[in-house]
Scaffold this motif. Structure first.
Motif, PDB file in Angstrom:
ATOM      1  N   ALA A   1       1.229  -1.026  -0.245  1.00  0.00           N
ATOM      2  CA  ALA A   1      -0.082   0.016   0.123  1.00  0.00           C
ATOM      3  C   ALA A   1       1.073   1.281  -0.073  1.00  0.00           C
ATOM      4  N   THR A   2       2.139   1.539   1.051  1.00  0.00           N
ATOM      5  CA  THR A   2       2.976   2.183   0.767  1.00  0.00           C
ATOM      6  C   THR A   2       3.284   2.597  -0.618  1.00  0.00           C
ATOM      7  N   ILE A   3       3.950   1.578  -0.970  1.00  0.00           N
ATOM      8  CA  ILE A   3       4.548   1.274  -2.922  1.00  0.00           C
ATOM      9  C   ILE A   3       3.849   2.194  -3.403  1.00  0.00           C
ATOM     10  N   LEU A   4       2.840   2.230  -2.994  1.00  0.00           N
ATOM     11  CA  LEU A   4       1.648   1.960  -4.574  1.00  0.00           C
ATOM     12  C   LEU A   4       0.982   3.626  -4.647  1.00  0.00           C
ATOM     13  N   SER A   5       1.648   4.271  -3.445  1.00  0.00           N
ATOM     14  CA  SER A   5       1.131   5.086  -2.553  1.00  0.00           C
ATOM     15  C   SER A   5       2.115   6.046  -2.805  1.00  0.00           C
ATOM     16  N   ILE A   6       3.612   5.922  -3.120  1.00  0.00           N
ATOM     17  CA  ILE A   6       4.854   6.400  -4.191  1.00  0.00           C
ATOM     18  C   ILE A   6       4.232   7.011  -5.635  1.00  0.00           C
ATOM     19  N   SER A   7       4.890   8.629  -5.437  1.00  0.00           N
ATOM     20  CA  SER A   7       4.618   9.327  -7.054  1.00  0.00           C
ATOM     21  C   SER A   7       5.121   8.196  -8.216  1.00  0.00           C
ATOM     22  N   SER A   8       6.097   8.431  -8.159  1.00  0.00           N
ATOM     23  CA  SER A   8       7.372   8.501  -9.182  1.00  0.00           C
ATOM     24  C   SER A   8       7.607   6.780  -9.295  1.00  0.00           C
ATOM     25  N   THR A   9       8.048   6.688 -10.427  1.00  0.00           N
ATOM     26  CA  THR A   9       8.268   5.386 -10.162  1.00  0.00           C
ATOM     27  C   THR A   9       9.423   5.222 -10.214  1.00  0.00           C
ATOM     28  N   SER A  10       9.726   5.329 -10.332  1.00  0.00           N
ATOM     29  CA  SER A  10      11.751   5.522  -9.660  1.00  0.00           C
ATOM     30  C   SER A  10      11.875   5.020  -8.026  1.00  0.00           C
ATOM     31  N   GLY A  11      11.202   5.977  -7.450  1.00  0.00           N
ATOM     32  CA  GLY A  11      10.569   5.656  -5.706  1.00  0.00           C
ATOM     33  C   GLY A  11      10.098   4.056  -5.801  1.00  0.00           C
ATOM     34  N   ARG A  12       9.078   4.163  -6.369  1.00  0.00           N
ATOM     35  CA  ARG A  12       8.202   2.585  -5.776  1.00  0.00           C
ATOM     36  C   ARG A  12       9.236   1.442  -6.551  1.00  0.00           C
ATOM     37  N   SER A  13      10.311   1.875  -7.884  1.00  0.00           N
ATOM     38  CA  SER A  13      10.945   0.629  -7.954  1.00  0.00           C
ATOM     39  C   SER A  13      11.733   0.579  -6.899  1.00  0.00           C
ATOM     40  N   LYS A  14      12.546   1.872  -6.476  1.00  0.00           N
ATOM     41  CA  LYS A  14      14.002   1.575  -5.597  1.00  0.00           C
ATOM     42  C   LYS A  14      13.021   1.102  -3.777  1.00  0.00           C
ATOM     43  N   ALA A  15      11.952   0.956  -3.198  1.00  0.00           N
ATOM     44  CA  ALA A  15      11.205   0.892  -2.817  1.00  0.00           C
ATOM     45  C   ALA A  15      11.186  -0.562  -2.357  1.00  0.00           C
ATOM     46  N   PHE A  16      10.609  -1.271  -3.522  1.00  0.00           N
ATOM     47  CA  PHE A  16      10.572  -3.087  -4.043  1.00  0.00           C
ATOM     48  C   PHE A  16      10.824  -3.058  -4.001  1.00  0.00           C
ATOM     49  N   SER A  17      12.758  -2.751  -4.289  1.00  0.00           N
ATOM     50  CA  SER A  17      14.384  -3.586  -4.584  1.00  0.00           C
ATOM     51  C   SER A  17      14.493  -3.566  -2.945  1.00  0.00           C
ATOM     52  N   THR A  18      13.809  -2.871  -1.989  1.00  0.00           N
ATOM     53  CA  THR A  18      14.809  -3.839  -0.363  1.00  0.00           C
ATOM     54  C   THR A  18      13.607  -4.308  -0.488  1.00  0.00           C
ATOM     55  N   CYS A  19      12.782  -5.009  -0.687  1.00  0.00           N
ATOM     56  CA  CYS A  19      11.989  -6.284  -0.260  1.00  0.00           C
ATOM     57  C   CYS A  19      12.106  -7.995  -0.988  1.00  0.00           C
ATOM     58  N   SER A  20      12.487  -6.798  -1.849  1.00  0.00           N
ATOM     59  CA  SER A  20      11.756  -8.139  -2.816  1.00  0.00           C
ATOM     60  C   SER A  20      12.973  -9.320  -2.379  1.00  0.00           C
ATOM     61  N   SER A  21      14.397  -9.020  -2.354  1.00  0.00           N
ATOM     62  CA  SER A  21      15.161 -10.392  -1.742  1.00  0.00           C
ATOM     63  C   SER A  21      14.327 -11.441  -0.599  1.00  0.00           C
ATOM     64  N   HIS A  22      13.634 -10.963  -0.052  1.00  0.00           N
ATOM     65  CA  HIS A  22      12.989 -11.083   1.536  1.00  0.00           C
ATOM     66  C   HIS A  22      11.832 -11.560   0.807  1.00  0.00           C
ATOM     67  N   LEU A  23      10.990 -11.289  -0.117  1.00  0.00           N
ATOM     68  CA  LEU A  23      10.112 -11.482  -0.415  1.00  0.00           C
ATOM     69  C   LEU A  23       9.669 -12.696  -1.050  1.00  0.00           C
ATOM     70  N   THR A  24      11.551 -13.134  -1.954  1.00  0.00           N
ATOM     71  CA  THR A  24      11.440 -14.081  -2.781  1.00  0.00           C
ATOM     72  C   THR A  24      11.613 -15.393  -1.981  1.00  0.00           C
ATOM     73  N   ALA A  25      12.542 -15.308  -0.337  1.00  0.00           N
ATOM     74  CA  ALA A  25      12.336 -16.044   0.410  1.00  0.00           C
ATOM     75  C   ALA A  25      11.790 -16.535   1.213  1.00  0.00           C
TER      76      ALA A  25
ATOM     77  N   LEU B   1      21.664 -17.555  -2.352  1.00  0.00           N
ATOM     78  CA  LEU B   1      21.841 -16.429  -3.952  1.00  0.00           C
ATOM     79  C   LEU B   1      21.215 -15.799  -4.272  1.00  0.00           C
ATOM     80  N   ILE B   2      19.803 -15.668  -3.258  1.00  0.00           N
ATOM     81  CA  ILE B   2      18.923 -14.706  -3.373  1.00  0.00           C
ATOM     82  C   ILE B   2      19.277 -13.558  -2.612  1.00  0.00           C
ATOM     83  N   TYR B   3      19.306 -13.809  -1.790  1.00  0.00           N
ATOM     84  CA  TYR B   3      20.282 -12.241  -0.930  1.00  0.00           C
ATOM     85  C   TYR B   3      21.981 -11.893  -2.048  1.00  0.00           C
TER      86      TYR B   3
END
Length: 313
Positions: free
Chosen positions: A223-247, A286-288
């Motif tokens: 919900a927080t990521i989707l509320s970010i207006s810029s595409t780069s901001g959303r991408s940066k926020a998602f990248s910080t948790c993508s490894s953990h989400l995969t695990a 490997l994921i992390y």
């Protein structure tokens, strides 16, 4: 242990993954390679996190404990499986079987708790970035980690204490490559109602309970990521948790599917068991490392540091 309760049957037969000798040799080579990669990969993660000051943060403190748990998790089941793949006598004593079940409870429970704690850490970092240092202070993250270990040890002790009272007098065969509590319950000829209640509570706590915490954390994160207006901001926020989400997806997906299936020793059941006890521990480092720029940079710095040290020797 109360050995008198186990006088009828003193050992079990583990059927393993295959009865074909040629397939067993191939499986031995495969799982030996996976085990060595698991230990090496997670030890490297521990070394990098320990030596690189840039990674001395709560998230990587949790990750270091996750790496240690993955080494333990794999070491609980894989060595015995490797031994049985090359042995004619594929047996395990009741005492060793219960010991294996105990450490499976500890490792699986701690991993589930750590994954939920890491989800909360990502929630705090993404949803409350300005307050992250206050929320995830040293006292809290130390309590969360040692609480995860303590809760899992307590859970394991309760289940094994009740298992020690079971009387085994039915068939000795376990249609699996390792000892797990559901397999032992089906072999007992004594009342297992208390064991079933304890196992159900464990499943609710470490399975559904931790998964619910992960789900709620990621619901707020998304919900927080989707509320970010810029595409780069959303991408940066998602990248910080993508490894953990995969695990999380790998561990909970295979683990829940395995424990929701009937204990029959079917090929699909064995595949899911191998996924969450053998494959996931080797994939986590490997994921992390591959999906995390900070870990890749720290790994490069650590390698350069040791290479320079060797060159000066």
């Amino acid at each position: 242990m109360d050995l008198g309760n186990h006088s009828t049957i003193t050992e079990f037969i583990l059927l393993g993954l295959s009865a074909d000798p040629h397939i067993q040799v191939a499986l031995f080579v495969l799982f030996l390679g996976i085990y060595l990669l698991t230990v090496m990969g997670n030890l490297i993660m521990l070394l990098v996190i320990r030596t690189d000051s840039h990674l001395h943060t709560p998230m990587y403190f949790f990750l270091s404990h996750l790496s240690f748990v993955d080494i333990c998790f794999s070491s609980v089941t894989v060595p015995k499986m490797l031994e049985n793949l090359l042995s004619q006598k594929k047996t395990i004593s009741v005492e060793c079987c219960l010991t294996q079940v105990f450490f499976v409870f500890v490792a699986a429970g701690t991993e589930a708790c750590l994954l939920s704690v890491m989800a909360y850490d990502r929630y705090a970092a993404i949803c409350h970035p300005l307050l992250y240092g206050q929320i995830m202070n040293k006292q809290l993250y130390m309590q969360l980690v040692w609480g995860s270990w303590g809760l899992s040890f307590l859970d394991a002790l309760i289940n094994i204490f009740l298992a020690m009272k079971m009387v085994f007098c039915k068939a000795q065969i376990i249609p699996h490559y390792s000892c797990e509590m559901p397999s032992l319950l089906s072999l007992s000829c004594s009342d297992t109602s208390k064991n079933l209640i304890a196992l159900l509570c464990s499943t609710l706590l470490h399975g559904l309970g931790t998964f619910l915490l992960v789900f709620l954390s990621y619901a707020r994160i998304i919900a927080t990521i989707l509320s970010i207006s810029s595409t780069s901001g959303r991408s940066k926020a998602f990248s910080t948790c993508s490894s953990h989400l995969t695990a999380v997806t790998l561990y909970y997906g295979s683990g829940l599917l395995r424990h929701l299936m009937p204990n029959s020793g079917s090929p699909l059941e064995l595949i899911f068991s191998v996924q969450y006890t053998v494959v996931t521990p080797v994939l986590n480092p490997l994921i992390y490392s591959l999906k995390n720029k900070e870990v890749k940079a720290a790994l490069t710095r650590t390698m350069e540091k040791y290479l320079q040290h060797f060159n000066t020797c």
